[in-house]
Design a protein around this motif. Structure first.
Motif, PDB file in Angstrom:
ATOM      1  N   ARG A  26      -4.852   3.289  -3.798  1.00 42.12           N
ATOM      2  CA  ARG A  26      -6.170   3.828  -3.424  1.00 42.12           C
ATOM      3  C   ARG A  26      -6.953   2.803  -2.630  1.00 42.12           C
ATOM      4  O   ARG A  26      -7.040   1.648  -3.011  1.00 42.12           O
ATOM      5  N   TRP A  27      -7.514   3.253  -1.520  1.00 40.86           N
ATOM      6  CA  TRP A  27      -8.346   2.384  -0.695  1.00 40.86           C
ATOM      7  C   TRP A  27      -9.310   3.256   0.069  1.00 40.86           C
ATOM      8  O   TRP A  27      -9.151   4.479   0.124  1.00 40.86           O
ATOM      9  N   GLU A  28     -10.322   2.617   0.652  1.00 43.02           N
ATOM     10  CA  GLU A  28     -11.275   3.352   1.493  1.00 43.02           C
ATOM     11  C   GLU A  28     -11.094   2.937   2.931  1.00 43.02           C
ATOM     12  O   GLU A  28     -10.942   1.746   3.216  1.00 43.02           O
ATOM     13  N   LEU A  41       0.888  -1.175   0.000  1.00 45.07           N
ATOM     14  CA  LEU A  41       0.000   0.000   0.000  1.00 45.07           C
ATOM     15  C   LEU A  41       0.915   1.211   0.000  1.00 45.07           C
ATOM     16  O   LEU A  41       1.825   1.300   0.830  1.00 45.07           O
ATOM     17  N   CYS A  56      -7.900  -1.142  -8.590  1.00 41.73           N
ATOM     18  CA  CYS A  56      -6.800  -0.339  -8.026  1.00 41.73           C
ATOM     19  C   CYS A  56      -5.562  -1.177  -7.745  1.00 41.73           C
ATOM     20  O   CYS A  56      -4.541  -0.651  -7.306  1.00 41.73           O
ATOM     21  N   ILE A 115      -9.660  -2.056   5.673  1.00 37.91           N
ATOM     22  CA  ILE A 115      -9.840  -1.148   4.536  1.00 37.91           C
ATOM     23  C   ILE A 115     -10.498  -1.878   3.365  1.00 37.91           C
ATOM     24  O   ILE A 115     -10.456  -3.105   3.281  1.00 37.91           O
ATOM     25  N   GLU A 116     -11.099  -1.074   2.485  1.00 36.69           N
ATOM     26  CA  GLU A 116     -11.744  -1.618   1.284  1.00 36.69           C
ATOM     27  C   GLU A 116     -10.921  -1.224   0.067  1.00 36.69           C
ATOM     28  O   GLU A 116     -10.604  -0.043  -0.125  1.00 36.69           O
ATOM     29  N   VAL A 117     -10.583  -2.224  -0.724  1.00 38.58           N
ATOM     30  CA  VAL A 117      -9.797  -2.007  -1.936  1.00 38.58           C
ATOM     31  C   VAL A 117     -10.593  -2.571  -3.106  1.00 38.58           C
ATOM     32  O   VAL A 117     -11.250  -3.598  -2.977  1.00 38.58           O
ATOM     33  N   ARG A 165      -9.424  -6.412   4.130  1.00 36.46           N
ATOM     34  CA  ARG A 165     -10.601  -6.096   4.953  1.00 36.46           C
ATOM     35  C   ARG A 165     -10.416  -6.688   6.358  1.00 36.46           C
ATOM     36  O   ARG A 165     -10.606  -6.011   7.363  1.00 36.46           O
ATOM     37  N   CYS A 170      -0.820  -0.900  -4.550  1.00 37.52           N
ATOM     38  CA  CYS A 170      -2.145  -0.308  -4.379  1.00 37.52           C
ATOM     39  C   CYS A 170      -1.989   1.108  -3.831  1.00 37.52           C
ATOM     40  O   CYS A 170      -1.334   1.299  -2.798  1.00 37.52           O
ATOM     41  N   ILE A 201      -8.266  -8.653  -1.447  1.00 41.18           N
ATOM     42  CA  ILE A 201      -9.312  -7.735  -0.980  1.00 41.18           C
ATOM     43  C   ILE A 201      -9.876  -8.240   0.358  1.00 41.18           C
ATOM     44  O   ILE A 201     -10.053  -7.470   1.310  1.00 41.18           O
TER      45      ILE A 201
END
Ligand code: CDP
Length: 138
Positions: free
Chosen positions: A97-99, A17, A72, A66-68, A61, A95, A57
């Motif tokens: 970008r993640w939420e 990340l 991405c 986090i959400e990927v 989590r 990666c 993914i």
């Protein structure tokens, strides 16, 4: 040394990340686990029938909260290492970008590290070669 051909191969997916400042996330393996105290690129085993990106993914989590999105996750390099009891094959994804915000749910610590400083953190032998690759890439 030649790897023992009878060793089973375990497929593990891992990720670098990368934050907006170009730092990379590494995570410290907790006490009680194999390789405790070493810093690794987060990830985990791919389940039978699972797509590697889906496994990553799911692991992100579970481990970091986090959400990927698969779109991405960009091309990877493979790490390969013969541990005593299995042969590890481990693609490293990138990666950016993640939420969400990373939280250490399964590790004892997390660190955001500049690529040139990654070598200061002791890592499992499978992860070690990835450090030079990341330093050259980033
Ligand atoms: O962490 P845990 O042992 O529970 O399992 P895992 O995350 O599914 O990873 C399986 C094995 O792969 C670990 O026990 C390590 O030996 C190895 N591994 C590694 O060498 N480097 C990583 N970045 C992740 C896993």
């Amino acid at each position: 040394m030649t790897a023992d051909p009878s060793l089973r191969t375990v497929l593990v997916v891992a990720v670098a990340l990368i934050d907006v400042d170009g730092r990379v996330l590494i995570a410290k393996r907790p006490e009680g686990k194999q390789l405790a105290g070493l810093w690794e690129f987060p990830g985990g085993k791919v389940e039978p029938g699972e797509r590697p990106e889906a496994a990553l993914i799911r692991e992100l989590r579970e481990e970091l909260g986090i959400e990927v999105s698969a779109s991405c996750l960009s091309p990877f390099v493979f790490a390969s290492h013969a541990y005593d009891d299995f042969h590890l094959l481990m693609p490293l994804y990138l990666c950016r970008r993640w939420e969400g915000t990373v939280v250490a749910r399964e590790h004892s610590a997390l660190a955001w590290v500049r690529p040139e400083k990654l070598a200061d953190y002791p890592m499992p032998p499978a992860d070690d070669p990835l450090v030079a690759w990341l330093r050259d890439l980033l």
